[in-house]
Design a protein around this motif. Structure first.
Motif, PDB file in Angstrom:
ATOM      1  N   ASP A 210       1.043  -1.281   0.031  1.00  0.00           N
ATOM      2  CA  ASP A 210       0.039   0.066  -0.204  1.00  0.00           C
ATOM      3  C   ASP A 210       0.839   1.381   0.119  1.00  0.00           C
ATOM      4  OD1 ASP A 210       0.648  -0.711   2.688  1.00  0.00           O
ATOM      5  OD2 ASP A 210      -0.449   0.650   3.517  1.00  0.00           O
TER       6      ASP A 210
ATOM      7  N   LYS B 198      -2.025  -2.249  -4.903  1.00  0.00           N
ATOM      8  CA  LYS B 198      -1.904  -1.434  -3.654  1.00  0.00           C
ATOM      9  C   LYS B 198      -2.563  -2.376  -2.428  1.00  0.00           C
ATOM     10  CE  LYS B 198      -2.955   2.816  -5.962  1.00  0.00           C
ATOM     11  NZ  LYS B 198      -3.946   3.007  -6.742  1.00  0.00           N
ATOM     12  N   ASN B 199      -2.993  -3.350  -2.694  1.00  0.00           N
ATOM     13  CA  ASN B 199      -3.641  -4.235  -1.399  1.00  0.00           C
ATOM     14  C   ASN B 199      -3.964  -5.718  -2.053  1.00  0.00           C
ATOM     15  OD1 ASN B 199      -6.448  -4.235  -2.599  1.00  0.00           O
ATOM     16  ND2 ASN B 199      -6.318  -2.104  -2.145  1.00  0.00           N
TER      17      ASN B 199
ATOM     18  N   MET C 253      -1.837  -3.982   5.066  1.00  0.00           N
ATOM     19  CA  MET C 253      -2.492  -3.036   3.953  1.00  0.00           C
ATOM     20  C   MET C 253      -3.849  -2.824   4.533  1.00  0.00           C
ATOM     21  SD  MET C 253      -0.729  -4.607   0.395  1.00  0.00           S
ATOM     22  CE  MET C 253      -1.208  -6.261   1.113  1.00  0.00           C
TER      23      MET C 253
ATOM     24  N   ASP D  75      -5.485  -7.312   3.723  1.00  0.00           N
ATOM     25  CA  ASP D  75      -3.899  -7.365   3.942  1.00  0.00           C
ATOM     26  C   ASP D  75      -3.595  -8.713   3.356  1.00  0.00           C
ATOM     27  OD1 ASP D  75      -4.802  -9.703   5.637  1.00  0.00           O
ATOM     28  OD2 ASP D  75      -4.576  -8.343   7.412  1.00  0.00           O
TER      29      ASP D  75
END
Length: 131
Positions: free
Chosen positions: A10, A35-36, A65, A69
């Motif tokens: 992230d 980003k995740n 994240m 996650d």
């Protein structure tokens, strides 16, 4: 040299550093980012749906994240839905080296290592022997 690496984190600075180090070390032809865990699974879903044909040879995965996650990603990736592609090797790249996290990561056969951020060329040299 690997064909494709997926970096899941992230933090945009970590992703930029990952791309720079991997490129400089000529460790991979292509580096994509998510980003995740949810974004990473969306990319993998495109492969399953034959809308994308490049399966990553390696995934660098952060644990902490938002949205989804690293643990949630691993839980999903370890299901029958991804059975055709979950032989992709994963390196957990985390800022924490909690012994419990290290032990937990061993429950996932696709996780080949658990390393501390930031990524370095020495790490990549080390990983070459494991891939």
């Amino acid at each position: 040299m690997l064909d494709l690496i997926l970096c899941v984190d992230d933090d945009p600075i970590t992703l930029m550093l990952c791309k720079k180090v991997i490129s400089k070390a000529t460790f991979s032809n292509t580096i994509i980012t998510a980003k995740n865990g949810e974004e990473a699974l969306q990319y993998l879903d495109l492969i399953l749906d034959h809308k994308e044909n490049k399966l990553p040879n390696l995934i660098f995965l952060d644990l902490n994240m938002p949205v989804m996650d690293g643990w949630e990603f691993l839980e999903n990736f370890n299901t029958d839905k991804y059975a055709k592609i979950n032989n992709t090797k994963i390196v957990v790249l985390s800022s924490t080296i909690d012994p419990e996290d290290l032990q937990k990561s061993k429950n996932y056969p696709m996780v080949i290592d658990f390393l501390s951020k930031p990524i370095t060329t020495d790490m990549l040299n080390y990983l070459e022997s494991k891939i």
